[in-house]
Design a protein around this motif. Structure first.
Motif, PDB file in Angstrom:
ATOM      1  N   GLN A  12      -4.923  -7.012  -0.974  1.00  0.00           N
ATOM      2  CA  GLN A  12      -4.244  -7.278   0.322  1.00  0.00           C
ATOM      3  C   GLN A  12      -3.862  -6.063   1.508  1.00  0.00           C
ATOM      4  O   GLN A  12      -3.078  -6.143   2.384  1.00  0.00           O
ATOM      5  CB  GLN A  12      -2.653  -7.773   0.370  1.00  0.00           C
ATOM      6  CG  GLN A  12      -2.677  -9.371  -1.208  1.00  0.00           C
ATOM      7  CD  GLN A  12      -3.043 -10.153  -0.270  1.00  0.00           C
ATOM      8  OE1 GLN A  12      -2.085 -10.090   0.643  1.00  0.00           O
ATOM      9  NE2 GLN A  12      -4.248 -10.897   0.032  1.00  0.00           N
ATOM     10  N   GLY A  13      -4.554  -4.859   1.284  1.00  0.00           N
ATOM     11  CA  GLY A  13      -4.434  -4.034   2.249  1.00  0.00           C
ATOM     12  C   GLY A  13      -3.619  -3.461   2.134  1.00  0.00           C
ATOM     13  O   GLY A  13      -2.824  -2.813   3.187  1.00  0.00           O
ATOM     14  N   TYR A  14      -3.104  -3.267   1.099  1.00  0.00           N
ATOM     15  CA  TYR A  14      -1.685  -2.276   0.951  1.00  0.00           C
ATOM     16  C   TYR A  14      -2.006  -0.922   0.871  1.00  0.00           C
ATOM     17  O   TYR A  14      -1.247  -0.275   1.104  1.00  0.00           O
ATOM     18  CB  TYR A  14      -1.048  -2.356   0.010  1.00  0.00           C
ATOM     19  CG  TYR A  14      -0.352  -3.468  -0.283  1.00  0.00           C
ATOM     20  CD1 TYR A  14       0.874  -3.511   0.093  1.00  0.00           C
ATOM     21  CD2 TYR A  14      -0.715  -4.848  -1.082  1.00  0.00           C
ATOM     22  CE1 TYR A  14       1.872  -5.350   0.107  1.00  0.00           C
ATOM     23  CE2 TYR A  14       0.132  -6.065  -1.050  1.00  0.00           C
ATOM     24  CZ  TYR A  14       0.949  -5.912  -0.385  1.00  0.00           C
ATOM     25  OH  TYR A  14       2.093  -7.262  -0.515  1.00  0.00           O
ATOM     26  N   ALA A  18      -6.525   3.842  -1.680  1.00  0.00           N
ATOM     27  CA  ALA A  18      -6.814   4.828  -0.200  1.00  0.00           C
ATOM     28  C   ALA A  18      -6.547   5.993  -0.509  1.00  0.00           C
ATOM     29  O   ALA A  18      -6.593   7.462   0.132  1.00  0.00           O
ATOM     30  CB  ALA A  18      -7.061   4.222   1.066  1.00  0.00           C
ATOM     31  N   PHE A  19      -5.191   6.013  -0.577  1.00  0.00           N
ATOM     32  CA  PHE A  19      -3.734   7.111  -0.917  1.00  0.00           C
ATOM     33  C   PHE A  19      -4.367   8.222  -1.381  1.00  0.00           C
ATOM     34  O   PHE A  19      -3.982   8.989  -2.247  1.00  0.00           O
ATOM     35  CB  PHE A  19      -2.895   6.747  -0.379  1.00  0.00           C
ATOM     36  CG  PHE A  19      -1.821   7.700  -0.247  1.00  0.00           C
ATOM     37  CD1 PHE A  19      -0.837   8.925   0.510  1.00  0.00           C
ATOM     38  CD2 PHE A  19      -0.795   7.891  -1.728  1.00  0.00           C
ATOM     39  CE1 PHE A  19      -0.358  10.008   0.238  1.00  0.00           C
ATOM     40  CE2 PHE A  19       0.291   8.366  -1.578  1.00  0.00           C
ATOM     41  CZ  PHE A  19      -0.534   9.767  -1.013  1.00  0.00           C
ATOM     42  N   MET A  27     -10.253   2.184   3.917  1.00  0.00           N
ATOM     43  CA  MET A  27      -9.512   1.269   4.287  1.00  0.00           C
ATOM     44  C   MET A  27     -10.276   1.671   6.035  1.00  0.00           C
ATOM     45  O   MET A  27     -10.625   2.819   6.739  1.00  0.00           O
ATOM     46  CB  MET A  27      -8.106   1.249   4.461  1.00  0.00           C
ATOM     47  CG  MET A  27      -7.584   1.693   3.830  1.00  0.00           C
ATOM     48  SD  MET A  27      -7.619   0.085   2.801  1.00  0.00           S
ATOM     49  CE  MET A  27      -7.222  -1.480   4.077  1.00  0.00           C
ATOM     50  N   HIS A  28     -11.008   0.406   6.250  1.00  0.00           N
ATOM     51  CA  HIS A  28     -12.011   0.164   7.573  1.00  0.00           C
ATOM     52  C   HIS A  28     -11.098  -0.891   8.470  1.00  0.00           C
ATOM     53  O   HIS A  28     -11.173  -2.129   7.446  1.00  0.00           O
ATOM     54  CB  HIS A  28     -13.466   0.054   7.192  1.00  0.00           C
ATOM     55  CG  HIS A  28     -14.078  -0.489   8.370  1.00  0.00           C
ATOM     56  ND1 HIS A  28     -14.434  -1.770   8.815  1.00  0.00           N
ATOM     57  CD2 HIS A  28     -14.904   0.696   9.347  1.00  0.00           C
ATOM     58  CE1 HIS A  28     -15.464  -1.676   9.452  1.00  0.00           C
ATOM     59  NE2 HIS A  28     -15.519  -0.185   9.709  1.00  0.00           N
ATOM     60  N   LEU A  33     -11.528  -3.185   2.904  1.00  0.00           N
ATOM     61  CA  LEU A  33     -11.689  -1.880   2.031  1.00  0.00           C
ATOM     62  C   LEU A  33     -12.759  -1.903   1.701  1.00  0.00           C
ATOM     63  O   LEU A  33     -13.449  -2.050   1.091  1.00  0.00           O
ATOM     64  CB  LEU A  33     -10.665  -2.149   0.092  1.00  0.00           C
ATOM     65  CG  LEU A  33     -11.096  -1.077  -0.112  1.00  0.00           C
ATOM     66  CD1 LEU A  33     -10.878   0.151  -0.036  1.00  0.00           C
ATOM     67  CD2 LEU A  33     -10.170  -1.425  -1.340  1.00  0.00           C
ATOM     68  N   LEU A  34     -12.924  -0.303   1.676  1.00  0.00           N
ATOM     69  CA  LEU A  34     -14.604  -0.014   1.598  1.00  0.00           C
ATOM     70  C   LEU A  34     -14.010   1.043   0.512  1.00  0.00           C
ATOM     71  O   LEU A  34     -13.357   2.299  -0.012  1.00  0.00           O
ATOM     72  CB  LEU A  34     -15.329   0.687   2.907  1.00  0.00           C
ATOM     73  CG  LEU A  34     -15.407  -0.349   4.167  1.00  0.00           C
ATOM     74  CD1 LEU A  34     -16.451   0.556   4.701  1.00  0.00           C
ATOM     75  CD2 LEU A  34     -16.064  -1.520   3.690  1.00  0.00           C
ATOM     76  N   TYR A  35     -15.387   1.020  -1.084  1.00  0.00           N
ATOM     77  CA  TYR A  35     -15.331   1.465  -1.491  1.00  0.00           C
ATOM     78  C   TYR A  35     -16.158   2.184  -2.273  1.00  0.00           C
ATOM     79  O   TYR A  35     -17.623   0.921  -2.032  1.00  0.00           O
ATOM     80  CB  TYR A  35     -14.229   1.013  -2.717  1.00  0.00           C
ATOM     81  CG  TYR A  35     -14.733  -0.172  -3.400  1.00  0.00           C
ATOM     82  CD1 TYR A  35     -15.564  -0.246  -4.794  1.00  0.00           C
ATOM     83  CD2 TYR A  35     -14.367  -1.494  -2.961  1.00  0.00           C
ATOM     84  CE1 TYR A  35     -15.788  -1.334  -5.300  1.00  0.00           C
ATOM     85  CE2 TYR A  35     -15.108  -2.590  -3.882  1.00  0.00           C
ATOM     86  CZ  TYR A  35     -15.681  -2.452  -4.720  1.00  0.00           C
ATOM     87  OH  TYR A  35     -16.029  -3.815  -5.457  1.00  0.00           O
ATOM     88  N   ASP A  36     -17.152   3.037  -3.241  1.00  0.00           N
ATOM     89  CA  ASP A  36     -18.291   3.089  -3.676  1.00  0.00           C
ATOM     90  C   ASP A  36     -18.306   2.578  -5.246  1.00  0.00           C
ATOM     91  O   ASP A  36     -16.913   2.387  -5.999  1.00  0.00           O
ATOM     92  CB  ASP A  36     -18.466   4.290  -4.387  1.00  0.00           C
ATOM     93  CG  ASP A  36     -19.699   5.304  -4.723  1.00  0.00           C
ATOM     94  OD1 ASP A  36     -20.097   4.191  -5.572  1.00  0.00           O
ATOM     95  OD2 ASP A  36     -19.849   6.106  -4.971  1.00  0.00           O
TER      96      ASP A  36
END
Length: 75
Positions: A12-14, A18-19, A27-28, A33-36
């Motif tokens: 949900q983009g919380y 990323a923090f 976060m893009h 969400l972008l991640y490896d």
């Protein structure tokens, strides 16, 4: 190596991930969400915190390429 999977339909983009693990999750925009998916073993602690902090439990962290005797409960 640590394998990461994020259910992007559930996310949900919380941005708690990323923090807590900015080296892996970014976060893009407001919601993407972008991640490896293949993280370094050294990031395991941060990844565990990020997965635990996800309010919708969208993140799964698994170890790969470990011998069976290194995995608790494996035979």
């Amino acid at each position: 190596m640590v394998r990461i999977a994020v259910d992007l339909n559930r996310c949900q983009g919380y941005a708690q991930c990323a923090f807590l693990a900015p080296e892996i999750f970014v976060m893009h925009g407001d919601e993407a969400l972008l991640y490896d998916p293949d993280a370094d073993e050294a990031q395991r602690g941060k990844l565990a915190q990020a997965a635990a902090a996800c309010p919708v439990r969208a993140i799964v962290v698994d170890a790969v390429d470990e011998p069976a005797e290194a995995v608790p409960g494996a035979r």
